[in-house]
Design an enzyme around this catalytic site. Sequence first.
Site: not given
Length: 429
Positions: A32, A37, A124, A148-150, A206, A248, A258
Amino acid sequence: MRYRMTVIGTGYLGITHAACMAALGYEVLGLDIDVDKIRGLNQGELPIYEEGLGELLRAGLASGKLRFTTSYEEAGEFGDVHFLCLGTPQRAGGFAADVSQIDSALAALTPWLSRPSLVVGKSTVPVGTARRLADGLPEHVELAWNPEFLREGFAVEDTLHPDRIVLGVASDAAERVLREVYAPLGDVPLVVTDYATAELVKVAANAFLATKISYINAMAEVCEAAGADVVRLAEALGHDTRIGRRFLGSGLGFGGGCLPKDIRAFAARADELGVPLTFLREVDAINTRRRHRTVDLARELVGGSFTGRRVAVLGAAFKPNSDDIRDSPALDVALAVHRAGGLVSVHDPAAMDNARKAYPVLGYAPTPQDAIRDADVVLLLTEWQEFTDLDPTALGTPTSIVDARNALDPHSWQAAGWTYRALGRPALL
């Protein structure tokens, strides 16, 4: 072959991916440009709240499998596989995704890739981005797209025990490398496809999720007009196997870094392709209307005006088990009440520091009880278990509560003398 990996970008996705790959036994170098950080990460300090991730980070550092740097030269010399985990925020002044972080990172990394390498995008992005990036790489560097699907709050679980892995590749060699990379995860459904399909999987998922959430919230609007109960309606719908009960849950709607920006970017890209997804505009609008309705309901409960009224806000994060306040419905409502003259007191188990830095105009309380004390109305806006476990009989003099997540037992609150209101439900239950 035990590939050495770099993870470019140490945000929520990057830190999680780096720590989990190290936990699988790989040597991993995170990169990074934020010096502070990187210093903190190398000392085991986690800059985000995510269950189990801090322990995984520190274990990777202690084992020597994981470390962090600010040097693209070091990353290029170190890695065989380079994961791009950069943010793609909503572009200023529009709805499209801003992919400049990815462009800049790849431009900085490529000159240091002196041997055959695989660059793997996980961010994404708008469909077409991967092909554009691949066309700009030297011949000895190949690109793949691996979305990714976190879920925030479950990121470690989702990385180490995914429900599927999608590989967008342009060669058998890239597919082989990624199959080897993910082999330690065991027997996971793996979908191999082209760049464009891999890019679309995340935004399509999404968009579907956001549509389901906004659908039940639109039904909540109908229920409010008709005097029906959206919770019972959702229960009945959920028994239909074609629909299912998950997501639901009606209430304040979705937020975070996201879902809102992804559906806007997806709609913008679809417009560019000549395939307008106009229903996504309404999905977004329904989501926003739930926030306005929560404010209106709270205003009604305090007699028509917030001026001088004390308003307790339970929740600042966009969802429980997270400290993420990006596009937080809870803070959106809190700010609207503050601007209308309300005296707001916010409590959240994890997101207080982030909320204070971003919105210092709001008041903050060290405990939910302190926030609720002397309040004219209480707003439950993030369904933390700490809030849903509250005993209404132990909270002092009963007043009014808006259950904007339909997360409380209305009968116990009403029995304790509270005026209970919830989105999409009758005033008396």
